[in-house]
Write an enzyme that holds these catalytic residues in place. Structure first.
Site, short mmCIF file in Angstrom:
data_model
loop_
_atom_site.label_atom_id
_atom_site.label_comp_id
_atom_site.label_asym_id
_atom_site.label_seq_id
_atom_site.Cartn_x
_atom_site.Cartn_y
_atom_site.Cartn_z
N GLY A 202 0.81 -1.20 0.00
CA GLY A 202 0.00 0.00 0.00
C GLY A 202 0.85 1.26 0.00
CB SER A 203 0.09 4.64 1.24
OG SER A 203 -1.07 4.80 0.45
CB THR A 204 4.38 1.51 3.56
OG1 THR A 204 4.14 0.26 2.90
CG2 THR A 204 3.46 1.63 4.78
#
Length: 472
Positions: A202-204
């Site tokens: 995801g956004s990591t």
């Protein structure tokens, strides 16, 4: 006499391994469990032991805080073999490793068995307990990996749900029932999620995309507008990619990471192309099929040949981008360590039974992910995530913390409940070296499909782990 000598040589030398491994030959197993096994150590304290039994397999394995340390120790079973450290360092723990002898070459020839050696790990008990308690409090499956950015030493390694490896140590009916119950459990408690499970990050993963944008010159500094639309039309499709956050149109890289703008990073990924993105991911450790700590770690893949819309989604940690929690901890550690990713390791040293060291792990650089100036820009951006953005739940008073939240969608049409992610690093003062980097993933963490999920569920766990390391 010559015939007898020849036959004895044939049996004892050339056929020895064949006879050793014959199904009906129990002698090697009886000999193996005739003496106590060496111990696995955490902070120089034994977390394993050997218990006298009433069978011809004289000693069985025992564990202190078995579920807490199972993702580190693995199991040593008289019926089912061994795993993780118990498996990789089996010869040393069992006393059959030539390194344990005063003359290793002679020991290898004579096959003399010595008292079992010990394996000293890099785990910090307080950090391990903080990670385990934090995940347990969520009531969900998940994993935590924490490492020292400057050395690569693994400070915590937790996977939940866990299990007690002591239940698998024996050779009787109870052991068989325990194995069947664990093996058939749909929650897979014996799976080491920190090392062997890969998730969409995801956004990591936007930290990797930001690094690629700065390193390739696609973006001239963290505070330069990115000329990004909102929403962003995925190339070659009729799909519009949107944001949960506001203010993402033409946002700077710093602001885009702080509030997690999908549109900015998806467009950057397409502008740079899949090859640039793959090289940057590889520079942080992705696509490594040979990583050993010394336990084998699953490969964290970046898609091999994505098209343009797939590249856009891959650049925000979706599509087929996948990572282990250890890999994402390495991303945070590489940024914190001025762009240098150290090779992670779980075993500090191997010793004889008397404590004398026979082998010590050497610290070494795995990759150079980005230059130091770019790493420092990324540090400032990750620190803004904690002080101004979605990672506020990771703040520690008086400590410099940089982080990134993530909510990874998955399942058919992304309808499954998202994974909550948080990666971070901490250092006691702005001028100090980073003390810890951590990655947390909570499976099926919340129904909300926003980065608040990662910040709400995973960030407090990361905070507790970092605080435990810093308190030392």
């Amino acid at each position: 006499m010559l015939a007898l000598l020849g036959n004895a040589t044939w049996v004892q030398a050339y056929k020895a391994d064949t006879y050793d491994h014959m199904q009906g030959n129990r002698r090697p197993q009886i000999v193996r469990y005739q003496e106590p096994r060496g111990d696995i150590l955490v902070a120089d304290q034994s977390i394993t032991g050997s218990t006298r039994t009433t069978s011809d397999l004289a000693y069985g394995r025992s564990y202190t805080d078995g579920p807490l340390y199972a993702p580190v120790t693995g199991y040593a079973s008289q019926l089912y073999g061994s795993s993780l450290i118990e498996g990789v360092e089996d010869d040393l723990l069992a006393g059959t490793d030539p390194l344990l002898g005063a003359w290793p070459v002679l020991t290898a020839i004579t096959r003399k068995r010595n008292p079992g050696g010990h394996v000293a790990t890099t785990i910090r008990p307080a950090a391990q307990r903080a990670a385990f308690a934090g995940l347990a409090n969520t009531g969900n499956k998940g994993a935590v990996a924490a490492i020292d950015p400057t050395t690569g030493a693994i400070l915590a390694l937790v996977s939940t749900p866990s299990y007690d490896p002591g239940r698998l140590a024996g050779a009787g009916k109870a052991t068989q029932r325990s194995w069947a119950a664990l093996d058939g459990d749909p929650d897979r408690p014996m799976l080491n999620r920190a090392l062997r499970e890969t998730y969409p990050p995801g956004s990591t993963f936007k930290v990797v995309t930001a690094a690629a944008a700065l390193a390739s010159g696609t973006v001239d500094g963290a505070d330069t507008p990115t000329a990004s639309p909102d929403p962003y039309p995925l190339p070659e499709t009729h799909t519009q990619l949107g944001n949960e956050a506001s203010g993402c149109r033409d946002a700077t890289l710093r602001y885009a990471l702080t509030v997690s703008c999908n549109t900015v990073f998806a467009k950057l990924g397409v502008d740079m192309g899949a090859d640039v993105m793959r090289r940057q991911a590889k520079a942080f450790g992705f696509d490594d099929t040979k990583l050993r700590i010394p336990v084998a770690v699953a490969e964290s893949p970046f898609p091999k040949q994505p098209d343009r819309p797939q590249t856009a989604l891959s650049s925000i940690g979706q599509f087929d981008t996948r990572a282990t929690p250890l890999q994402m901890a390495m991303v945070a550690a590489g940024v914190a360590n001025d762009g240098e990713v150290m090779k992670p390791y779980l075993v500090d040293r191997l010793t004889r039974s008397d404590g004398s060291t026979v082998q010590r792990t050497e610290r070494r650089t795995l990759t150079r992910a980005v230059t130091a100036p770019i790493a420092r820009q990324l540090q400032q951006m990750m620190q803004a995530v904690v002080t101004e953005g979605t990672g506020g739940n990771a703040k520690i008073d008086g400590v410099v913390v940089g982080g990134k939240t993530g909510t990874a969608q998955h399942g058919e049409n992304n309808r499954a409940v998202p994974y909550a992610w948080f990666i971070a690093y901490a250092k006691p003062t702005p001028d100090a070296k980073p003390a810890v980097a951590v990655a947390v993933v909570v499976e099926d963490g919340a129904a909300l499909r926003t980065d608040i999920t990662g910040g709400g569920l995973a960030a407090p766990i990361a905070k507790a782990v970092m605080a435990a390391v810093l308190a030392r």
